[in-house]
Design a protein around this motif. Structure first.
Motif, short mmCIF file in Angstrom:
data_model
loop_
_atom_site.label_atom_id
_atom_site.label_comp_id
_atom_site.label_asym_id
_atom_site.label_seq_id
_atom_site.Cartn_x
_atom_site.Cartn_y
_atom_site.Cartn_z
N UNK A 1 4.51 -16.28 14.65
CA UNK A 1 4.40 -17.41 13.73
C UNK A 1 2.98 -17.95 13.63
N UNK A 2 2.19 -17.75 14.67
CA UNK A 2 0.79 -18.20 14.65
C UNK A 2 -0.01 -17.49 13.56
N UNK A 3 0.44 -16.30 13.17
CA UNK A 3 -0.25 -15.54 12.13
C UNK A 3 0.13 -16.01 10.73
N UNK A 4 0.98 -17.06 10.64
CA UNK A 4 1.40 -17.64 9.36
C UNK A 4 2.00 -16.57 8.44
N UNK A 5 3.02 -15.86 8.88
CA UNK A 5 3.63 -14.83 8.04
C UNK A 5 4.37 -15.44 6.85
N UNK A 6 4.62 -14.61 5.84
CA UNK A 6 5.33 -15.07 4.64
C UNK A 6 6.83 -15.07 4.91
N UNK A 7 7.29 -16.11 5.59
CA UNK A 7 8.70 -16.25 5.94
C UNK A 7 9.25 -17.48 5.21
N UNK A 8 10.40 -17.31 4.55
CA UNK A 8 10.99 -18.41 3.79
C UNK A 8 12.01 -19.22 4.60
N UNK A 9 12.63 -18.58 5.58
CA UNK A 9 13.69 -19.24 6.35
C UNK A 9 13.79 -18.60 7.72
N UNK A 10 13.97 -19.43 8.74
CA UNK A 10 14.10 -18.95 10.12
C UNK A 10 15.48 -19.33 10.66
N UNK A 11 16.16 -18.36 11.25
CA UNK A 11 17.35 -18.63 12.05
C UNK A 11 16.91 -18.56 13.51
N UNK A 12 17.06 -19.67 14.22
CA UNK A 12 16.45 -19.79 15.54
C UNK A 12 17.48 -20.14 16.61
N UNK A 13 17.70 -19.20 17.53
CA UNK A 13 18.53 -19.48 18.70
C UNK A 13 17.76 -20.42 19.62
N UNK A 14 18.44 -21.30 20.31
CA UNK A 14 17.75 -22.27 21.15
C UNK A 14 17.49 -21.73 22.56
N UNK A 15 18.48 -21.07 23.15
CA UNK A 15 18.31 -20.53 24.49
C UNK A 15 17.87 -19.07 24.40
N UNK A 16 16.58 -18.83 24.57
CA UNK A 16 16.05 -17.48 24.52
C UNK A 16 15.82 -16.93 25.93
N UNK A 17 15.42 -15.70 26.01
CA UNK A 17 15.34 -15.03 27.31
C UNK A 17 14.31 -15.65 28.23
N UNK A 18 13.27 -16.28 27.67
CA UNK A 18 12.22 -16.87 28.51
C UNK A 18 12.13 -18.39 28.36
N UNK A 19 13.20 -19.04 27.90
CA UNK A 19 13.20 -20.50 27.85
C UNK A 19 13.75 -21.04 26.54
#
Length: 256
Positions: free
Chosen positions: A43-61
């Motif tokens: 995401x730091x590279x500012x990709x052309x993404x219109x919508x994010x589906x984001x799980x809250x509990x990931x493998x590293x936090x």
């Protein structure tokens, strides 16, 4: 449509991809990301993404740490098996908060909501939505009321109501009580604390401070549209609210 799914369970990611695809005539999915570190780099590279589906509990936090020191304008639909993070999710660019297993009708409602929004506009938190979620969670009694904090070779019981503010000091979180006692908390981030504290009693002022409503004595206009929040006990640094958050903070102060 360019969609990113951040999910650490392969089966859940595969199922969600299939469910989402039917809602768009043309859709491209970025490669699934399963951890916080890779998500931040992507995401730091500012990709052309219109919508994010984001799980809250990931493998590293917790995925909330993705937003630390990073502004993400892309709308987000959170997915999780737990309801205690709902308030924190609504304080970000959240369109909706879907509990697993995700029901098709709930997903449809969330995507319809997304389609009605201008995806280029960063959304401020909706206080009415937060209040509704707060009431549901509070009814279940899931907000943190007490801590057990390490102090020398002992454990000290500490009530949440006794704390004036939390401060992030490097990699440690310090809690300051109203009577000026200071403790380092077992919780490792303000994001973690924000997920378990009542958001109508504590406000995330900035990256460094989480303040109690009871500790705020006055609010002063500051340079460049910012607000200077005076609290007692006084912290070592000024607590400043950014211009972007000033309106939301004032609405929070007027609430209840």
């Amino acid at each position: 449509m360019n969609i990113l799914i951040i999910e650490d369970e392969d089966s859940a990611a595969t199922q969600l991809t299939a469910m989402v695809a039917v809602h768009f005539e043309q859709v491209d999915f970025a490669p699934v990301i399963d951890n916080v570190e890779d998500a931040r780099d992507f995401l730091a590279a500012r990709p052309a993404i219109d919508l994010i589906f984001l799980d809250i509990n990931l493998s590293d936090g917790l995925s909330f740490s993705i937003f630390k020191d990073m502004v993400i304008d892309t709308p987000i639909i959170f997915t999780t098996a737990y309801d205690q993070y709902a308030i924190q999710a609504f304080e970000l660019n959240s369109i909706d908060y879907l509990l697993k297993p995700i029901r098709s009708e709930k997903l449809t409602q969330a995507i319809d909501k997304f389609k009605r929004l201008d995806s280029r506009q960063q959304m401020l938190p909706d206080l009415q939505s937060i209040e509704k979620v707060r009431m549901l969670i509070n009814a279940a009694g899931t907000y943190k009321r007490n801590f057990l904090v390490p102090y020398k070779d002992k454990l000290i019981p500490l009530g949440v109501a006794d704390i004036a503010w939390f401060e992030l000091q490097h990699t440690l979180v310090r809690g300051m009580t109203h009577d000026k006692a200071s403790y380092f908390m077992e919780e490792k981030s303000l994001e973690e604390l924000g997920a378990i504290l009542d958001p109508w009693e504590f406000y995330r002022a900035n990256r460094q401070f989480l303040v109690s409503r009871k500790a705020i004595k006055e609010v002063q206009h500051y340079f460049n549209g910012r607000l200077y929040v005076h609290v007692l006990p006084a912290p070592p640094e000024k607590i400043l609210i950014s211009k972007a958050k000033a309106g939301h903070f004032k609405a929070w102060m007027r609430s209840r």
